[in-house]
Design a protein around this motif. Structure first.
Motif, short mmCIF file in Angstrom:
data_model
loop_
_atom_site.label_atom_id
_atom_site.label_comp_id
_atom_site.label_asym_id
_atom_site.label_seq_id
_atom_site.Cartn_x
_atom_site.Cartn_y
_atom_site.Cartn_z
N HIS A 98 0.84 -1.21 0.00
CA HIS A 98 0.00 0.00 0.00
C HIS A 98 0.87 1.25 0.00
O HIS A 98 0.59 2.21 -0.74
N PHE A 99 1.94 1.25 0.80
CA PHE A 99 2.85 2.38 0.82
C PHE A 99 3.43 2.64 -0.56
O PHE A 99 3.48 3.79 -1.02
N SER A 100 3.87 1.57 -1.25
CA SER A 100 4.46 1.75 -2.58
C SER A 100 3.46 2.33 -3.56
O SER A 100 3.79 3.20 -4.38
N ARG A 101 2.20 1.86 -3.48
CA ARG A 101 1.18 2.37 -4.41
C ARG A 101 0.91 3.86 -4.20
O ARG A 101 0.88 4.64 -5.15
N VAL A 102 0.71 4.26 -2.94
CA VAL A 102 0.37 5.67 -2.70
C VAL A 102 1.59 6.57 -2.93
O VAL A 102 1.45 7.74 -3.33
N PHE A 103 2.80 6.06 -2.68
CA PHE A 103 4.01 6.84 -2.95
C PHE A 103 4.12 7.12 -4.45
O PHE A 103 4.37 8.26 -4.87
N ARG A 104 3.94 6.06 -5.29
CA ARG A 104 4.02 6.26 -6.74
C ARG A 104 2.91 7.19 -7.23
O ARG A 104 3.15 8.06 -8.09
N ALA A 105 1.71 7.03 -6.68
CA ALA A 105 0.60 7.87 -7.11
C ALA A 105 0.85 9.34 -6.78
O ALA A 105 0.42 10.24 -7.52
N THR A 106 1.56 9.60 -5.69
CA THR A 106 1.81 10.98 -5.25
C THR A 106 3.01 11.60 -5.96
O THR A 106 2.96 12.75 -6.41
N TYR A 107 4.10 10.84 -6.08
CA TYR A 107 5.36 11.41 -6.58
C TYR A 107 5.76 10.95 -7.98
O TYR A 107 6.75 11.43 -8.52
N GLY A 108 5.02 9.98 -8.55
CA GLY A 108 5.31 9.56 -9.92
C GLY A 108 6.44 8.56 -10.05
O GLY A 108 6.77 8.15 -11.18
N VAL A 109 7.05 8.16 -8.96
CA VAL A 109 8.10 7.14 -8.97
C VAL A 109 7.86 6.22 -7.78
O VAL A 109 7.19 6.59 -6.82
N SER A 110 8.44 5.02 -7.84
CA SER A 110 8.33 4.11 -6.71
C SER A 110 9.30 4.52 -5.61
O SER A 110 10.26 5.27 -5.86
N PRO A 111 9.09 4.05 -4.37
CA PRO A 111 10.05 4.36 -3.31
C PRO A 111 11.47 3.92 -3.67
O PRO A 111 12.44 4.62 -3.36
N ALA A 112 11.61 2.75 -4.31
CA ALA A 112 12.95 2.27 -4.68
C ALA A 112 13.60 3.18 -5.71
O ALA A 112 14.80 3.50 -5.62
N GLU A 113 12.82 3.62 -6.70
CA GLU A 113 13.37 4.52 -7.73
C GLU A 113 13.80 5.85 -7.10
O GLU A 113 14.84 6.41 -7.46
N TRP A 114 12.99 6.35 -6.18
CA TRP A 114 13.35 7.60 -5.51
C TRP A 114 14.63 7.46 -4.70
O TRP A 114 15.54 8.29 -4.79
N ARG A 115 14.72 6.36 -3.93
CA ARG A 115 15.92 6.15 -3.12
C ARG A 115 17.15 6.00 -3.99
O ARG A 115 18.20 6.58 -3.72
N ASN A 116 17.05 5.23 -5.09
CA ASN A 116 18.20 5.02 -5.96
C ASN A 116 18.65 6.32 -6.60
O ASN A 116 19.85 6.57 -6.78
N SER A 117 17.68 7.18 -6.96
CA SER A 117 18.06 8.46 -7.57
C SER A 117 18.80 9.33 -6.57
O SER A 117 19.70 10.08 -6.94
N MET A 118 18.45 9.24 -5.30
CA MET A 118 19.14 10.00 -4.27
C MET A 118 20.55 9.47 -4.03
O MET A 118 21.49 10.23 -3.78
N VAL A 119 20.73 8.13 -4.13
CA VAL A 119 22.06 7.56 -3.98
C VAL A 119 22.97 8.03 -5.11
O VAL A 119 24.12 8.42 -4.89
#
Length: 349
Positions: free
Chosen positions: A285-306
């Motif tokens: 559920h967290f992954s779904r609402v994160f992608r719906a809000t920010y347009g990327v998955s939590p993993a994609e967001w974290r990897n982009s920050m790394v």
């Protein structure tokens, strides 16, 4: 400034900020600083100075063109004497009071001082002329719970006013003014629980409560309403002021904290740990609402920050004096002092 010009310069600096004033000082003006930052129609002002007295007379008021303002002043250091109308009060550090620029005033600072103020058009405070006269030049809310909340908030707002985007600064300043108005209503003997100001104040307290309990997976409209002794129906009515439901607000704040943690601590925590930390019970559920809000998955967001993280800097060298004391170490290119916009006056030591 040359010694013979300091007094005039200081008087002009204060007059540009608070309206025309006469000043007197024990000997000479030695040092003083005025910092101002706009917050929409409101200005945040910090003043630091040596002992002095400022006097605003009917003659000075008559010669001014823009006196339709009031000042909400926090005495953050020192002591002061405030005289306006029939009031003559001594206030200590930590006192908050209001004065009216359209009426004669005397402010006396017998020792070095610091004040943090909001200068605002009188209609923003939304008090009638009679009510305003009753609250000016008298400490507000020192013994009340709201007063203890307001004082550090106003202080922090004035300190950081220059760092906010325009709309953010205006919104925070509006909330602070609402709190001042609520304190004024309490002093006038009519708290007014059904007024728009009281509703905004309650909403501010509820939002603070939500932020403090985001990690609680049992945080629901029911528990929030019980904690504030209101009905769930009234809670939903309050959040209509934000054009959002209570549950959506909680989810929004949880997502913001998760996004921040994934950016700042990308290598330290798993995605599931971050979600759990901020009250999400289901990783999917967290992954779904994160992608719906920010347009990327939590993993994609974290990897982009790394990938965006800077490479480790080469350790700076440290030299030792013969006696073993470390020399002061400054990285190349890092300034020794910060710079702020200010009107600054200082004589030689």
């Amino acid at each position: 400034m040359p010694a013979h010009r300091r007094r005039l310069y200081w008087r002009e600096a204060l007059s540009r900020t608070f309206g025309a004033v006469d000043i007197s000082v024990p000997e000479e003006v030695y040092s003083g600083t005025v910092r101002t930052s706009p917050l929409g129609r409101i200005r945040g002002v910090t003043v630091e100075g040596d002992p002095m007295q400022t006097l605003r007379t009917r003659r000075l008021i008559a010669g001014s063109t823009d006196d339709n303002h009031v000042v909400v002043m926090l005495l953050s250091r020192g002591n002061a004497r405030v005289e306006q109308g029939k009031r003559d009060v001594h206030v200590r550090s930590g006192a908050l009071f209001v004065y009216d620029r359209a009426r004669p005033l005397r402010l006396t600072f017998p020792e070095p001082f610091q004040t943090k103020s909001l200068v605002l058009p009188r209609h923003v405070l939304d008090l009638g002329e009679s009510d305003l006269r009753q609250i000016t030049a008298a400490p507000l809310g020192r013994e009340s719970a709201l007063g203890t909340l307001l004082t550090p908030l106003l202080s922090r707002l004035v300190e950081t006013a220059a760092t906010y985007p325009q709309r953010t600064g205006e919104s925070i300043a509006r909330n602070v003014v609402d709190m001042v108005q609520t304190l004024a209503e309490e002093r006038l003997g009519r708290p007014g629980t059904d007024t728009p100001t009281a509703a905004r104040m309650l909403l501010l307290r509820i939002r603070t409560y939500i932020d403090q309990h985001l990690s609680d997976r049992d945080l629901t409209p029911d528990t929030i309403a019980r904690a504030h002794h209101i009905s769930v129906r009234y809670l939903h009515k309050l959040f209509e002021l934000e054009n959002i439901t209570v549950s959506r607000w909680i989810q929004k704040r949880r997502l913001e904290h998760c996004r921040r943690d994934l950016a700042r601590r990308a290598a330290e925590l798993t995605i599931g740990a971050v979600a759990h930390r901020w009250g999400f019970t289901s990783p999917s559920h967290f992954s779904r609402v994160f992608r719906a809000t920010y347009g990327v998955s939590p993993a994609e967001w974290r990897n982009s920050m790394v990938l965006a993280a800077p490479l480790p800097r080469r350790p700076a060298s440290i030299s030792l004096r013969p006696d073993g004391d470390r020399d002061r170490l400054l990285e190349p290119g890092i300034a020794d002092e910060s710079h702020q916009d200010r009107q600054h006056l200082r004589g030689p030591h």
